[in-house]
Design an enzyme around this catalytic site. Sequence first.
Site, short mmCIF file in Angstrom:
data_model
loop_
_atom_site.label_atom_id
_atom_site.label_comp_id
_atom_site.label_asym_id
_atom_site.label_seq_id
_atom_site.Cartn_x
_atom_site.Cartn_y
_atom_site.Cartn_z
N SER A 40 0.80 -1.22 0.00
CA SER A 40 0.00 0.00 0.00
C SER A 40 0.83 1.27 0.00
O SER A 40 0.34 2.34 -0.34
CB SER A 40 -0.94 0.02 1.21
OG SER A 40 -0.22 -0.14 2.41
N ASP A 320 -2.86 8.23 7.88
CA ASP A 320 -3.77 7.37 8.63
C ASP A 320 -2.96 6.60 9.65
O ASP A 320 -1.93 7.08 10.11
CB ASP A 320 -4.58 6.46 7.68
CG ASP A 320 -3.70 5.52 6.86
OD1 ASP A 320 -2.49 5.39 7.17
OD2 ASP A 320 -4.22 4.90 5.91
N HIS A 323 0.15 4.92 6.95
CA HIS A 323 0.74 5.45 5.73
C HIS A 323 1.20 6.90 5.86
O HIS A 323 0.49 7.72 6.46
CB HIS A 323 -0.27 5.33 4.58
CG HIS A 323 -0.77 3.94 4.39
ND1 HIS A 323 -1.98 3.51 4.89
CD2 HIS A 323 -0.20 2.86 3.80
CE1 HIS A 323 -2.15 2.23 4.59
NE2 HIS A 323 -1.07 1.81 3.93
#
Length: 356
Positions: A40, A320, A323
């Site tokens: 991610s 978040d 990340h």
Amino acid sequence: MASKLGLLFGILKTATLMSFQIVFVIGEPQVPCYFIFGDSLVDSGNNNGLVTAAKANYTPYGVDFPQGVTGRFTNGLTMADIIGQLLGFSNFIPSYAMTNNGEINSGVNYGSGGAGIRDETGRNLGDRISMNKQLLRHATIVSRLSNLQRNKTFTNEYIQKCIYIIYMGSNDYINNYLMPNNYSTSTKYTPDQYATVLIQQYSQQLKSLYELGARKIAVFGLGFIGCTPYEISTFGTNGEPCVESINNATMLFNKRLKPLIDDLNNAFFDARFTFINISSISASQGAVLTNVSCCQTRSDGQCVPNSVPCSNRTMYTYYDGFHPTEIANRLLASRSYAALSPMDASPYDISHLAQL
């Protein structure tokens, strides 16, 4: 550990401004194409069509990205996006899910949220594209390139000039080893044994990438996962700034990754593997608010859909629970591209790798 998370915001801001200057003075791309593997931290939308909780195709993700919401797990550009700009690419490298034959000449992004070195990693989240599956996708892209260019020899020489980056391994801890209720790895292996097992599998995957024609390969080490807001809130820190047991476990992986890169360079005389030391880069700089998420997070650490993020996003390290914000990504990318310390990259930073 406090020093691991940053010194002064002014240092980060200066580095960020420097990276902006580099972006705008570069003309033609320094390499013909750029391929991105990972999770991610580099995903640009490959997970959007998957049945998974690991997707960022909703606001407030993308609030600062030129095209808005795309599936990037941050407020703006990912580290992979910024490295692409520093390499001189005027357009973002397309995700595998969205690419077409007219775009693959410049490269492809295979990154997938929740993906890991191990195939089972991330299954608690749903679908994901593991490193092994990303390699299979790359094999199809190489085949497509060969068909388009109608000259296998030319294609082989072409892809050897490209830059390949791989950022993999975080989920093998976050969404595997650190979840004993979902995975058995923590009962089967000590942290030291698990790092060894991961590196052994990673070694085979990097060799497979070489066999597919890659020659300029930047492999990123793991950052301080124990300093992410999610892990801190989940495990607690016993009065320390971060979860030291998690950082100690992931550093065992990093300590084995650097020797692996040296071994690969010795084994393949025509290859140029390099180790990007994210933990070293992260240790020296950071934004002011390091252990706090910019957006309101749900139980899995991702942003609450349609929530309003912090307004001062240049003051946060994390967007978040996991990340980085774009400003943190700019720091990581700029020093991966142009090392400020011998500890940042070995034996080359990405700018020198591109020139080889």
